[in-house]
Design an enzyme around this catalytic site. Structure first.
Site, PDB file in Angstrom:
ATOM      1  N   ASP A 183      57.428  25.278  12.961  1.00  0.00           N
ATOM      2  CA  ASP A 183      56.079  24.878  13.330  1.00  0.00           C
ATOM      3  C   ASP A 183      55.164  25.303  12.189  1.00  0.00           C
ATOM      4  OD1 ASP A 183      53.498  24.573  14.421  1.00  0.00           O
ATOM      5  OD2 ASP A 183      54.295  24.764  16.460  1.00  0.00           O
ATOM      6  N   CYS A 206      62.223  15.749  24.838  1.00  0.00           N
ATOM      7  CA  CYS A 206      61.438  15.726  26.088  1.00  0.00           C
ATOM      8  C   CYS A 206      59.957  15.801  25.714  1.00  0.00           C
ATOM      9  CB  CYS A 206      61.816  16.905  26.983  1.00  0.00           C
ATOM     10  SG  CYS A 206      63.469  16.765  27.642  1.00  0.00           S
ATOM     11  N   ARG A 259      57.730  13.279  23.075  1.00  0.00           N
ATOM     12  CA  ARG A 259      57.152  11.936  23.030  1.00  0.00           C
ATOM     13  C   ARG A 259      58.125  10.999  22.334  1.00  0.00           C
ATOM     14  NH1 ARG A 259      54.474  12.792  26.763  1.00  0.00           N
ATOM     15  NH2 ARG A 259      52.225  12.988  26.922  1.00  0.00           N
ATOM     16  N   ASP A 306      64.211  12.061  27.365  1.00  0.00           N
ATOM     17  CA  ASP A 306      63.317  11.894  28.528  1.00  0.00           C
ATOM     18  C   ASP A 306      62.198  10.911  28.204  1.00  0.00           C
ATOM     19  OD1 ASP A 306      62.275  12.597  31.143  1.00  0.00           O
ATOM     20  OD2 ASP A 306      60.687  13.697  30.095  1.00  0.00           O
ATOM     21  N   GLU A 313      57.915   2.619  26.966  1.00  0.00           N
ATOM     22  CA  GLU A 313      58.249   3.066  28.332  1.00  0.00           C
ATOM     23  C   GLU A 313      57.681   2.095  29.364  1.00  0.00           C
ATOM     24  OE1 GLU A 313      57.266   7.192  28.946  1.00  0.00           O
ATOM     25  OE2 GLU A 313      58.460   7.818  27.243  1.00  0.00           O
ATOM     26  N   HIS A 333      61.176   9.784  31.821  1.00  0.00           N
ATOM     27  CA  HIS A 333      59.962  10.589  31.598  1.00  0.00           C
ATOM     28  C   HIS A 333      59.710  11.511  32.808  1.00  0.00           C
ATOM     29  CE1 HIS A 333      56.032  10.664  29.105  1.00  0.00           C
ATOM     30  NE2 HIS A 333      56.171  11.815  29.735  1.00  0.00           N
ATOM     31  N   LEU A 334      60.726  12.328  33.095  1.00  0.00           N
ATOM     32  CA  LEU A 334      60.649  13.226  34.260  1.00  0.00           C
ATOM     33  C   LEU A 334      60.270  14.642  33.877  1.00  0.00           C
ATOM     34  CD1 LEU A 334      63.794  12.337  36.456  1.00  0.00           C
ATOM     35  CD2 LEU A 334      61.445  11.534  36.669  1.00  0.00           C
ATOM     36  N   GLY A 335      59.984  14.852  32.571  1.00  0.00           N
ATOM     37  CA  GLY A 335      59.723  16.219  32.087  1.00  0.00           C
ATOM     38  C   GLY A 335      58.780  16.994  32.982  1.00  0.00           C
ATOM     39  N   ALA A 336      57.705  16.357  33.438  1.00  0.00           N
ATOM     40  CA  ALA A 336      56.681  17.084  34.195  1.00  0.00           C
ATOM     41  C   ALA A 336      56.845  16.891  35.695  1.00  0.00           C
ATOM     42  CB  ALA A 336      55.307  16.600  33.770  1.00  0.00           C
TER      43      ALA A 336
HETATM   44  P1  NAD Z   1      51.233  21.994  22.288  1.00  0.00           P
HETATM   45  O1  NAD Z   1      50.049  21.339  21.722  1.00  0.00           O
HETATM   46  O2  NAD Z   1      51.067  23.257  23.050  1.00  0.00           O
HETATM   47  O3  NAD Z   1      52.332  22.275  21.157  1.00  0.00           O
HETATM   48  C1  NAD Z   1      52.721  21.346  20.162  1.00  0.00           C
HETATM   49  C2  NAD Z   1      53.205  22.140  18.954  1.00  0.00           C
HETATM   50  O4  NAD Z   1      53.656  21.228  17.955  1.00  0.00           O
HETATM   51  C3  NAD Z   1      52.098  22.970  18.319  1.00  0.00           C
HETATM   52  O5  NAD Z   1      52.474  24.326  18.237  1.00  0.00           O
HETATM   53  C4  NAD Z   1      51.917  22.350  16.929  1.00  0.00           C
HETATM   54  O6  NAD Z   1      51.562  23.308  15.964  1.00  0.00           O
HETATM   55  C5  NAD Z   1      53.282  21.771  16.688  1.00  0.00           C
HETATM   56  N1  NAD Z   1      53.297  20.726  15.676  1.00  0.00           N
HETATM   57  C6  NAD Z   1      52.354  19.770  15.411  1.00  0.00           C
HETATM   58  N2  NAD Z   1      52.762  19.008  14.368  1.00  0.00           N
HETATM   59  C7  NAD Z   1      53.973  19.494  13.984  1.00  0.00           C
HETATM   60  C8  NAD Z   1      54.888  19.127  12.963  1.00  0.00           C
HETATM   61  N3  NAD Z   1      54.623  18.115  12.114  1.00  0.00           N
HETATM   62  N4  NAD Z   1      56.031  19.830  12.850  1.00  0.00           N
HETATM   63  C9  NAD Z   1      56.311  20.871  13.685  1.00  0.00           C
HETATM   64  N5  NAD Z   1      55.469  21.279  14.661  1.00  0.00           N
HETATM   65  C10 NAD Z   1      54.319  20.588  14.809  1.00  0.00           C
HETATM   66  O7  NAD Z   1      51.918  20.871  23.184  1.00  0.00           O
HETATM   67  P2  NAD Z   1      52.872  21.102  24.433  1.00  0.00           P
HETATM   68  O8  NAD Z   1      52.037  21.192  25.661  1.00  0.00           O
HETATM   69  O9  NAD Z   1      53.842  22.158  24.095  1.00  0.00           O
HETATM   70  O10 NAD Z   1      53.616  19.691  24.487  1.00  0.00           O
HETATM   71  C11 NAD Z   1      54.616  19.371  23.519  1.00  0.00           C
HETATM   72  C12 NAD Z   1      54.982  17.903  23.631  1.00  0.00           C
HETATM   73  O11 NAD Z   1      55.549  17.647  24.906  1.00  0.00           O
HETATM   74  C13 NAD Z   1      53.784  16.947  23.522  1.00  0.00           C
HETATM   75  O12 NAD Z   1      54.197  15.794  22.842  1.00  0.00           O
HETATM   76  C14 NAD Z   1      53.481  16.612  24.974  1.00  0.00           C
HETATM   77  O13 NAD Z   1      52.798  15.393  25.098  1.00  0.00           O
HETATM   78  C15 NAD Z   1      54.896  16.544  25.521  1.00  0.00           C
HETATM   79  N6  NAD Z   1      55.011  16.696  26.954  1.00  0.00           N
HETATM   80  C16 NAD Z   1      55.922  15.906  27.573  1.00  0.00           C
HETATM   81  C17 NAD Z   1      56.104  16.015  28.926  1.00  0.00           C
HETATM   82  C18 NAD Z   1      57.120  15.150  29.608  1.00  0.00           C
HETATM   83  O14 NAD Z   1      56.907  14.776  30.759  1.00  0.00           O
HETATM   84  N7  NAD Z   1      58.240  14.825  28.982  1.00  0.00           N
HETATM   85  C19 NAD Z   1      55.332  16.925  29.658  1.00  0.00           C
HETATM   86  C20 NAD Z   1      54.423  17.761  28.988  1.00  0.00           C
HETATM   87  C21 NAD Z   1      54.296  17.643  27.605  1.00  0.00           C
HETATM   88  C1  MLT Z   2      52.065  14.486  30.260  1.00  0.00           C
HETATM   89  O1  MLT Z   2      51.536  13.772  29.415  1.00  0.00           O
HETATM   90  O2  MLT Z   2      51.465  15.351  30.910  1.00  0.00           O
HETATM   91  C2  MLT Z   2      53.538  14.333  30.489  1.00  0.00           C
HETATM   92  O3  MLT Z   2      54.120  13.486  29.564  1.00  0.00           O
HETATM   93  C3  MLT Z   2      53.920  14.008  31.871  1.00  0.00           C
HETATM   94  C4  MLT Z   2      53.183  12.863  32.524  1.00  0.00           C
HETATM   95  O4  MLT Z   2      53.264  11.740  32.028  1.00  0.00           O
HETATM   96  O5  MLT Z   2      52.508  13.100  33.490  1.00  0.00           O
END
Ligand code: NAD
Ligand code: MLT
Length: 527
Positions: free
Chosen positions: A171, A230, A232, A256, A261, A279-282
């Site tokens: 990161d 899981c 994007r 996921d 989608e 897309h069940l992550g959450a």
């Molecule tokens: P967050 O903002 O807390 O963390 C993202 C991290 O990625 C940060 O620490 C940032 O510094 C780092 N980052 C940014 N660009 C980068 C790069 N080029 N290389 C390496 N690291 C980099 O976000 P989060 O809440 O931890 O969410 C993470 C991801 O999960 C997001 O894409 C979010 O949309 C996704 N998400 C998906 C679901 C789901 O249902 N599957 C649910 C919640 C979040």
């Molecule tokens: C989010 O964006 O919070 C997650 O991807 C889960 C959702 O789509 O609700």
């Protein structure tokens, strides 16, 4: 009476908050078509959504009394935020409420993948008993590479340590000290590609992370690596992943999220060594209650008291002050966004100096706006006007606010110095006319840059022909130059070109620009 429309599935706990708030009337109408939504949106003050409802420009144009869109969750790809902002509609989200759930999903996916649980279940349901076909691997002592160590990534890293895995994380926006404090070891992305047995991505989808895991990345990985997404769709290139799975370079993938989608990529998800969820992550009761309660509280507070919490497009200030400082909020956000994309290395310190008439007002919201701008290219929707200072603190970014009584060339000026382990850069801005933001200084160069759209920043040596060469390369590659700014230290000294382009400049064109004589560096920015 304020009317709220909930157009996607929202936990009952959230709906109840609306029902119990005096002055609010709520309708739950899920699974509406776009036309049905268009027909009713004019009646509502608030729209509460998850990912299904598409809040397009057209919907916003018809939403005469709409004041707020609340997203239960983080992702806002389904909301036209600029269109909402133009109309003064506040867009809120609730990042964080589903981080544990999503982290646990990634861990479940990793375990299921390496022990063939979905495939073995399907085989048994088909009446088979295929014991030797599904021999997996242990996780203990295997290396997990976590890309993106934010809310979800750090939960995954933490849980994996509990499984006795070796965890390394990449990161670039987190300092080694901050990572170490949480017990994690940072590595370069190449180190992860070369050494990890499992790679899981937890970054937002940004211009840097789109296709981060592509053919070139797979080529560097160990044969038999497992990958998990899981976060994007699009962070892992689906076409390159398919090839790597078919060739055996990648032993298995757990997905996921998808580039489109619902995904239509049946070739990919049809492979035996791919496991997937829609897309069940959450999707746990706990996470859905967290985000539903958060969004209901935020939207109700805004409708009943005007208080803005968790907004991605407005800071928390009174309407009266907002009208005066708004141009400076925009300027500060743009300065932050500009510098975050220009600087290399994890940000350690931010110094903002205010001078001129703006000092008659409370500048704290402007600094928050600056932080939001600074963190947006890194975190995308993960940062908003409420959490920006906390996120900066969590990341170990020191914020120093100073006020200067020195008389400058502009009525008010904001000067921002960003320090990373690698370099220190400065950009200063002012408001031209009533509300036009301009960058007026970049490091030692005096400029007059409109911070808008796609931009290229080039450093070069001041020699004849450089500007012509840049124009020729862009012209030959059908890139139209929208704006052009030049500045130099002295004749033959260092010079800077900042230009606005009407389209994306592809990596190979950037490469050609970098190779031009006297060009020192080229950075592409999106404002
Ligand atoms: P967050 O903002 O807390 O963390 C993202 C991290 O990625 C940060 O620490 C940032 O510094 C780092 N980052 C940014 N660009 C980068 C790069 N080029 N290389 C390496 N690291 C980099 O976000 P989060 O809440 O931890 O969410 C993470 C991801 O999960 C997001 O894409 C979010 O949309 C996704 N998400 C998906 C679901 C789901 O249902 N599957 C649910 C919640 C979040
Ligand atoms: C989010 O964006 O919070 C997650 O991807 C889960 C959702 O789509 O609700």
């Amino acid at each position: 009476m304020k009317k709220v429309l909930i157009s996607d599935n929202l936990s009952e706990e959230g709906v109840e908050i609306f029902k119990k708030t005096p002055g609010i009337e709520v309708d739950v109408r899920t699974k509406m078509t776009a036309d049905e939504l268009k027909a009713v949106i004019k009646d509502y003050d608030a729209l509460v959504i998850r990912s299904a409802t598409k809040v397009t420009q057209e919907i916003i144009d018809l939403a005469g009394r709409l004041k707020v869109v609340g997203r239960a969750g983080i992702g806002l790809d389904n909301v036209d935020i600029p269109a909402a902002s133009r109309r003064g509609i506040v867009v809120m989200n609730t990042p964080g409420g589903n981080a544990v759930t999503t982290g646990e999903h990634a861990i479940s996916m990793m375990l299921s993948l390496v022990r063939f649980i979905p495939q073995a279940t399907a085989s048994m349901k088909a009446g088979k008993w295929e014991k030797s076909k599904f021999t997996g691997h242990e996780l203990m002592n295997k290396t997990l590479g976590v890309i993106g160590l934010g809310r979800v990534g750090s939960i995954v890293a933490d849980r994996a340590l509990g499984l006795k895995m070796k965890v390394i994380a990449y990161d670039p926006f987190i300092s080694p000290e901050t990572a170490e404090k949480s017990g994690f070891t940072l590595a370069s992305v190449d180190e992860i590609f070369q050494t990890a047995d499992f790679i899981t991505v937890h970054t937002p989808l940004t211009k840097e992370t789109r296709g981060l895991i592509n053919a070139a990345a797979f080529a560097k990985m160990k044969k038999g690596v497992y990958v998990i997404n899981c976060a994007r769709g699009g962070i892992i290139d689906e076409k390159d992943l398919y090839d790597a799975l078919v060739s055996g370079k990648v032993a298995g993938a757990a997905l996921d999220v998808f580039m489109e989608e619902p995904t239509k990529n049946m070739d990919l998800i049809g492979l035996d060594n791919v496991i997937c969820t829609p897309h069940l992550g959450a999707s746990t009761d706990e996470a859905q209650i967290n985000v539903a309660v958060a969004v209901a509280e935020q939207v109700s507070a805004y409708l009943t008291t005007g208080e803005i919490k968790g907004a991605v497009n407005f800071p928390s200030v009174s309407a009266e002050i907002l009208s005066v400082i708004r141009p400076y909020l925009t300027l500060a956000e743009k300065l932050g966004k500009f510098e975050a994309q220009l600087v290399s290395g994890g940000i350690e310190e931010l110094t903002v100096e205010y001078s001129g008439e703006i000092l008659n007002y409370n500048v704290a919201p402007i600094t928050i706006s600056l932080l939001k701008g600074l963190l947006t290219p890194i975190l995308n929707e993960g940062v908003n006007y409420i959490n920006a200072p906390f996120v900066a603190k969590e990341r170990g970014i020191r914020v120093i606010e100073t006020k200067s009584s020195e008389v400058k060339d502009y009525t008010s000026m904001i000067s921002v110095t960003v320090k990373t382990a690698k370099e220190t850069i400065l950009a200063a801005g002012a408001i031209f006319g009533r509300q036009e933001p301009r960058i007026v200084r970049i490091n030692k160069f005096t400029v007059e840059v409109i911070p808008e759209g796609r931009m290229l920043v080039l450093y070069n040596t001041d020699k004849p022909g450089v500007v012509g060469n840049i124009g020729t390369i862009l012209g030959q590659n059908a890139v139209n130059i929208a704006r052009f700014h030049l500045s130099r230290e002295q004749v033959d000294g260092q010079a800077m070109v900042v230009l606005g382009t009407d389209s994306v400049v592809s990596p190979d064109v950037i490469d050609k620009l970098r190779k031009l004589p006297h060009v020192i560096s080229v950075t592409e920015l999106e404002m």
